[in-house]
Design an enzyme around this catalytic site. Structure first.
Site, short mmCIF file in Angstrom:
data_model
loop_
_atom_site.label_atom_id
_atom_site.label_comp_id
_atom_site.label_asym_id
_atom_site.label_seq_id
_atom_site.Cartn_x
_atom_site.Cartn_y
_atom_site.Cartn_z
N GLU A 1 0.86 -1.19 0.00
CA GLU A 1 0.00 0.00 0.00
C GLU A 1 0.90 1.23 0.00
OE1 GLU A 1 -2.25 -0.24 3.65
OE2 GLU A 1 -2.78 -2.33 3.24
N LYS B 1 2.29 4.63 1.42
CA LYS B 1 2.26 5.23 2.74
C LYS B 1 1.95 6.71 2.56
CE LYS B 1 4.75 5.16 7.11
NZ LYS B 1 4.68 6.57 7.48
N ASP C 1 1.15 10.45 3.25
CA ASP C 1 1.69 11.35 4.26
C ASP C 1 0.60 12.27 4.76
OD1 ASP C 1 3.75 12.07 5.82
OD2 ASP C 1 4.82 13.23 4.30
N TYR D 1 -7.02 1.82 5.65
CA TYR D 1 -6.11 0.70 5.41
C TYR D 1 -6.20 -0.40 6.46
CZ TYR D 1 -3.38 3.69 8.55
OH TYR D 1 -2.98 4.48 9.59
N LYS E 1 10.66 3.35 3.11
CA LYS E 1 10.58 4.80 2.85
C LYS E 1 11.31 5.20 1.56
CE LYS E 1 9.43 7.31 6.01
NZ LYS E 1 9.24 7.56 7.43
N CYS F 1 23.67 44.96 -13.46
CA CYS F 1 23.43 43.60 -13.96
C CYS F 1 24.72 42.78 -13.90
CB CYS F 1 22.92 43.68 -15.40
SG CYS F 1 22.81 42.07 -16.20
N CYS G 1 25.73 42.15 -17.88
CA CYS G 1 26.13 43.19 -18.83
C CYS G 1 26.48 44.52 -18.17
CB CYS G 1 25.04 43.40 -19.88
SG CYS G 1 23.59 44.25 -19.24
N CYS H 1 17.16 44.05 -15.18
CA CYS H 1 18.27 44.69 -15.86
C CYS H 1 17.66 45.48 -17.01
CB CYS H 1 19.22 43.61 -16.38
SG CYS H 1 20.23 44.15 -17.76
N CYS I 1 21.96 42.99 -23.37
CA CYS I 1 22.41 42.07 -22.34
C CYS I 1 22.42 40.64 -22.91
CB CYS I 1 21.48 42.16 -21.14
SG CYS I 1 21.89 41.03 -19.80
#
Ligand code: IVH
Length: 681
Positions: free
Chosen positions: A121, A123, A125, A233, A322, A416, A419, A434, A440
């Site tokens: 199954e 798991k 969370d 479950y 896990k 920048c 450039c 920029c 650039c």
């Protein structure tokens, strides 16, 4: 009792049964059988009778999910059968050792445990719950607590649409405690946190905390507003019912009672079967609409489970295998700024490399300066990084306890980094840019990357690495230059042979034939996404007329507001943009004449107002919005009388309920997919 009353009582019972059937098909089987309009009609009729005769309302009536008022505090519930935890395994060797251990024990006890059967199954969370049904009626919902004593969360459990208030079936146990995991779907979790952040409220660290926190609300109305769901479950106390012989039998029985079980569970053969299940589910993990942190293996035969028994608080007959953690701790070595297509500076954290989500991560996006301030990330900090599926790693939060004295505040550079042009941050905007534009190199690269991308001109084989070389060697300055490239030039580049050069030239040639909308999208006008590009292509029958449109003209188009209109207008006014377009047309980039408007208007969603609720499984909310807009629909945030359709995903929120109340047409995700399929190319 008068005949009229008897009739009403019979109708009431019939309505409740019919609604329960529909809920079961929808939430447990995931396969709605009744049209939504029919469900609405039943629900409205039931509410009508119950408000005229409040004395006929029973606690298990489908109208009674949200109780009236908050409770003052949680009561305690003692679990007659303790709620256990699981032993963890992190690698194959530990799983193999588990298999050997139980095999040895069973053989010692005289059982013929060859290649035994396990149930696998996911798991999930979330947070564990125990739900008590007496004579089929839901009476009590409890958290796990310390395993022996939990909290009474009945008022909140009732609000979970996937929890039946009455079990299905004829011969119901006198007592049945169903155990399972309450969870919040991924998208709902993200939405919850997004809204909390917008309001300046605390966000949840992960989906598990969000589910647990939601279930431990004193006010059931808050719980009801968040789309929790549940998978069962196992069993706790049972009385007046013969247990099946196997765990798989229990899962089938739970499902038959109307208690939702994971569709992912499987009967497995031996430890080898377990390991391949782990792999299968691992591959599916990113696509599942809820978080899982591993899989659980359980010996299928209950008789063998009994023989194996328990060690302290965990059964010997089960194991949690896990997955690698998706969140880990690491430190921020530095923060650097990357420059995007529109000049936006994106801060990126350079991290001490850390293994998370199955890969080594050394960079994580920090999005923008506001985000850095909100999370208060400093250089030297210890942070939680998260990498889920193929998603870009991100910094979740800072561990303030571990902040070193010399931690440095991140500052936005004034020029920048690529450039040297100025960096500006407009008032009220979170993004700094920029101002270098196509001067650039970083912006040039990104503009060309965007131009070539799949949803724009779709030039196969022109990846980021290649574009970097083309720009760095000044072979390409504007997109039109791509069409001047020669095989000789290409073959001088790294990792470029004759074959791949020719292939690329063919792809470039093919891309000349495109659509008006793709071309407009490829230009990379700020704030013009695919949907807007489609809207523009639909509204204008030629590029010339679009280029000459005034801002007022543009605002006539549905969903184009003043800001986007200004952006489009100024883009086309800019001389170098006109020049770039002219060059592209000179390279024979072309598209078929736009479709007659009538063909577009023929789509059933054209001009309709649509609201989305719940988690969609095949696309994100934004993708759905984008697609709907492209079909000519208007996507609204809330349901009203003027809503044409409400599309519901998994665990729909209050919007679905509102739709039922207002009698709005409710449709499923499948219908949405069908509509998208029916769209004209
Ligand atoms: S069985 C007797 N099955 O994991 C065994 N637990 O670490 C009791 N969980 O508290 C647990 N999915 O909250 C089991 N398919 C699953 C599960 C599951 C999630 C959680 C549950 C439990 C924790 C144990």
């Amino acid at each position: 009792m008068r005949a009229a009353d008897r009739r009403q009582l019979a109708e009431l019972e019939q309505l409740r049964r019919a609604i329960e059937e529909h809920n079961y098909a929808y939430y447990v089987l995931d396969a709605p059988t009744v049209p939504d309009a029919e469900y609405d009609r039943l629900m409205r009729r039931l509410t009508e009778i119950e408000s005229a005769h409040p004395e006929l309302i029973t606690p298990d009536s489908p109208t009674q999910r949200v109780g009236a008022s908050p409770i003052a505090q949680f009561g305690e519930i003692r679990h007659n059968k303790p709620m256990l935890s699981l032993e963890n395994a992190f690698d194959e060797a530990e799983v193999a050792a588990f298999g050997k251990r139980i095999g040895d024990r069973l053989r010692a006890a005289g059982f013929d445990a060859g290649d035994m059967a396990f149930v696998g199954e996911p798991k999930v969370d979330g947070t564990a719950v125990s739900l008590r049904y007496e004579d089929g009626i839901f009476v009590l919902g409890a958290t796990r607590g310390d395993g022996s004593v939990g909290e009474d969360v009945t008022h909140n459990v009732r609000t979970i649409a996937g929890v039946p208030l009455r079990l299905r079936g004829k011969r119901l146990p006198r007592v049945l405690e169903a155990r399972g995991e309450v969870y919040i779907p991924k998208r709902a979790f993200e939405e919850l946190n997004r809204r909390a952040a917008e309001r300046g409220e605390k966000t949840f660290v992960n989906a598990r905390n969000a589910a647990a926190g939601t279930l431990r609300q004193l006010d059931p109305r808050i719980t009801a507003s968040r789309p929790l769901n549940v998978f069962f479950y196992g069993l706790g106390e049972v009385d007046g019912w013969d247990l099946p012989e196997t765990q798989s039998g229990i899962l089938k029985a739970l499902q038959a009672f109307g208690l939702r079980t994971s569709p992912e569970w499987e009967l497995l053969e031996g430890i080898q079967g377990c390991l391949s299940y782990y792999e299968t589910i691992g591959k599916k993990r990113a696509q599942l609409p809820y978080e899982i942190d591993g899989v659980v293996y359980k010996v299928d035969r209950l008789q063998w489970q009994d023989a194996l028994g328990f060690v302290s608080r965990a059964p010997r007959w089960a194991l949690a295998h896990k997955f690698p953690a998706q969140e880990e701790l690491t430190t921020v070595r530095d923060v650097e700024f990357q420059v995007g297509r529109t000049g936006a500076l994106t801060p990126v954290a350079r991290l001490e490399p850390v293994f998370v989500g199955g890969v080594t991560v050394s960079n994580a996006t920090l999005h923008n300066m506001d985000e850095i301030h909100r999370k208060d990330v400093r250089i030297g900090d210890t942070v939680i990084v998260r990498r889920a599926g193929d998603v870009i790693p991100e910094v979740v939060s800072v561990v303030l306890d571990r902040r070193p004295a010399k931690a440095r505040v991140v500052e936005l550079p004034s020029t920048c980094p690529v450039c040297g042009s100025d960096v500006v941050k407009a008032e009220g905007e979170s993004v700094a840019r920029c101002v270098g534009g196509l001067y650039c190199a970083a912006q040039r690269k990104e503009a060309i990357r965007h131009f070539c991308s799949r949803r724009a001109m779709d030039i196969e084989g022109l990846g980021p690495k290649l574009i970097d070389q083309l720009v760095d060697q000044d072979l390409v300055r504007t997109p039109a230059d791509l069409y001047d490239l020669t095989a000789d030039e290409l073959m001088k580049l790294e990792r470029m042979g004759e074959k791949s050069a020719e292939k690329l030239l063919r792809a470039l040639d093919k891309s000349r034939e495109t659509t008006f909308a793709r071309f407009l999208f490829a230009l990379g006008i700020r704030d013009v996404g695919e949907a807007t590009a489609v809207a523009l292509a639909r509204a204008y029958d030629s590029l010339d007329s679009l280029m000459d449109a005034t801002e007022e003209d543009l605002q006539e188009i549905p969903d184009i507001g003043p800001i986007v209109a200004t952006r489009i207008h100024s883009f086309f006014q800019e001389e170098h943009n006109r020049e770039a377009i002219k060059k592209l047309l000179a390279k024979k980039v072309h598209w078929p004449k736009p479709q007659a408007p009538s063909a577009v208007a023929a789509h059933p969603l054209s001009g309709k107002t649509v609201v989305l609720t719940g988690t969609l499984s095949s696309m994100t909310r934004d993708e759905a919005k984008e697609k709907l807009t492209a079909l000519g629909a208007k996507v609204a945030g809330s349901v009203s009388k003027s809503t044409d359709y409400v599309i519901v995903g998994e665990s729909p929120g209050l919007k679905a309920q509102k739709a039922l109340e207002l009698g709005v047409d409710v449709r499923t995700e499948q219908q949405l997919l069908d509509w998208i399929k029916a769209a004209p190319e």
